[in-house]
Design a protein around this motif. Structure first.
Motif, mmCIF file in Angstrom:
data_model
loop_
_atom_site.group_PDB
_atom_site.id
_atom_site.type_symbol
_atom_site.label_atom_id
_atom_site.label_comp_id
_atom_site.label_asym_id
_atom_site.label_seq_id
_atom_site.Cartn_x
_atom_site.Cartn_y
_atom_site.Cartn_z
ATOM 1 N N TYR A 52 46.825 -84.015 46.993
ATOM 2 C CA TYR A 52 47.152 -83.338 48.247
ATOM 3 C C TYR A 52 48.628 -83.542 48.606
ATOM 4 O O TYR A 52 49.179 -84.618 48.395
ATOM 5 N N HIS A 142 48.963 -78.996 61.635
ATOM 6 C CA HIS A 142 48.592 -78.792 60.236
ATOM 7 C C HIS A 142 49.340 -79.785 59.364
ATOM 8 O O HIS A 142 50.559 -79.954 59.487
ATOM 9 N N SER A 257 45.057 -72.817 58.080
ATOM 10 C CA SER A 257 43.772 -73.242 58.633
ATOM 11 C C SER A 257 42.642 -73.007 57.640
ATOM 12 O O SER A 257 42.275 -71.873 57.342
ATOM 13 N N ARG A 258 42.066 -74.097 57.146
ATOM 14 C CA ARG A 258 40.986 -73.947 56.177
ATOM 15 C C ARG A 258 39.732 -73.360 56.830
ATOM 16 O O ARG A 258 38.945 -72.675 56.166
ATOM 17 N N ASN A 259 39.558 -73.601 58.148
ATOM 18 C CA ASN A 259 38.403 -73.025 58.842
ATOM 19 C C ASN A 259 38.537 -71.516 58.978
ATOM 20 O O ASN A 259 37.567 -70.775 58.818
ATOM 21 N N VAL A 261 40.294 -69.629 56.904
ATOM 22 C CA VAL A 261 40.126 -69.119 55.537
ATOM 23 C C VAL A 261 38.640 -69.042 55.180
ATOM 24 O O VAL A 261 38.172 -68.035 54.620
ATOM 25 N N MET A 279 36.661 -72.995 47.979
ATOM 26 C CA MET A 279 37.686 -73.740 48.707
ATOM 27 C C MET A 279 37.845 -75.132 48.122
ATOM 28 O O MET A 279 36.877 -75.784 47.753
ATOM 29 N N MET A 281 39.192 -77.658 49.841
ATOM 30 C CA MET A 281 39.094 -78.632 50.926
ATOM 31 C C MET A 281 37.919 -78.273 51.837
ATOM 32 O O MET A 281 37.458 -77.136 51.865
ATOM 33 N N ALA A 283 35.921 -77.314 55.096
ATOM 34 C CA ALA A 283 36.068 -76.670 56.401
ATOM 35 C C ALA A 283 35.114 -77.376 57.358
ATOM 36 O O ALA A 283 33.906 -77.116 57.359
#
Length: 331
Positions: A52, A142, A257-259, A261, A279, A281, A283
């Motif tokens: 990461y 972020h 924002s992974r949520n 996405v 994904m 990562m 969410a």
């Protein structure tokens, strides 16, 4: 002024890496718990997290890595927990060292599943950590932008203002501005809800709704958030502060924002399982949606956006149908 003592980071993801970058610049020493020895070995060799935020380089001589959580907890005074909320219980099952006398800071933006507790309450109820030894980090933040040293604002919440201020000073830098708050419950719940609303924003994006509707969605989301916070923790707060509305906006709109996405993939027709597999990562809003739905069965707050996201993710209602019903409820 309260002395935070030696600080350790618990977790190996992107937000953990970003917080470690901020803290070690101030303290020049941190402990860092990562569960995998191979990840630690790669980190030491490469001088950056191998998985990461790989552009963020560290002086590894300033870091005491360890895959044994007990050794880290025993050796450090302030513990910053930055693990995904669904995995928190499993990490803590290994713990034999007492947490009661530690200063616990949670940077986890989620709820502990099964327990349906925000993280500070989980540490309080299960590990007997006093409320004045519990803090949280909130704000529009972020990890990717913190890593790029783009100006960010964080809020440290704690019932003990002296401890909040001391930890806020450690986070302060040229690119991080901090403030403090006593609204730990409000900050934690809002950080869960904004993930749910970001999934809703993503679903609408996947369904090709435009910016006009997205603005209406977020306007209704902040009202829904305010209703819930005032029900569960009725204090005087300004829900338009950056730690509430700001965090909601950045999570609802940002491509980081992974949520959002995750929601976009659901709106485009992916199943929950296929979206999760694609994904890299987690969410957290997926888990947070179910927890918040169950929590709200006790409070009975009017939360149509939460209900819509729950119906899409868990009841498998077609996004197009559920969002059409939601749009009819907006004004």
């Amino acid at each position: 002024m309260y002395d935070c003592g030696k600080i350790a980071i618990i977790g190996g993801g992107s937000w953990a890496t970003a917080i470690a970058k901020i803290v070690v610049q101030h303290t020049h020493h941190i402990g860092w718990y990562m569960r995998r020895d191979d990840q630690i070995e790669d980190f030491r060799r490469l001088s950056h997290n191998p998985s990461y935020l790989t552009s963020v380089h560290f002086d590894v001589h300033e870091i005491n890595f360890n895959s044994d959580l007990n050794k880290i907890v025993e050796a450090y005074d302030t513990l910053v927990f930055v693990v995904p909320s669904p995995y928190l219980k499993n990490h803590l099952k290994k713990l034999k060292v007492r947490l009661k006398d530690k200063f616990i800071v949670t940077a986890i933006k989620g709820i502990v599943p099964d327990e349906n507790l925000i993280c500070t309450e989980y540490f309080h109820q299960v590990f007997d950590v006093p409320h004045d030894n519990l803090a949280c980090i909130g704000g529009p933040s972020h990890a990717e932008e913190v890593a790029l040293e783009r100006l960010s604002y964080l809020t440290v919440g704690c019932s003990d203002m002296e401890k909040a201020q001391s930890f806020a000073e450690i986070l302060n830098s040229q690119f991080i501005k901090t403030k403090t708050s006593t609204d730990v419950i409000g900050i934690e719940y809002s950080s869960v809800l904004k993930n749910v609303y970001a999934i809703a924003a993503g679903i609408c994006n996947g369904l090709k709704f435009g910016d006009n509707f997205q603005a209406v969605l977020i306007a209704n989301a902040v009202q829904e958030m305010a209703r819930f916070l005032q029900s569960v923790h009725p204090i005087e707060r300004n829900v338009y502060d950056s730690v509430y509305l700001g965090d909601l906006l950045v999570t609802g709109y940002s491509n980081f924002s992974r949520n959002r996405v995750f929601g976009t993939m659901i709106g485009k027709g992916y199943s929950v399982k296929s979206a999760q597999m694609e994904m890299e990562m987690i969410a957290e809003g997926y888990f947070g949606t179910k927890c918040m739905k169950e929590i709200n069965r006790h409070w009975h707050v009017n939360m149509p956006i939460l209900d819509a996201v729950y119906n899409i993710l868990y009841e498998r209602i077609a996004p197009k149908i559920e969002i059409k019903l939601l749009t009819d409820s907006f004004r």
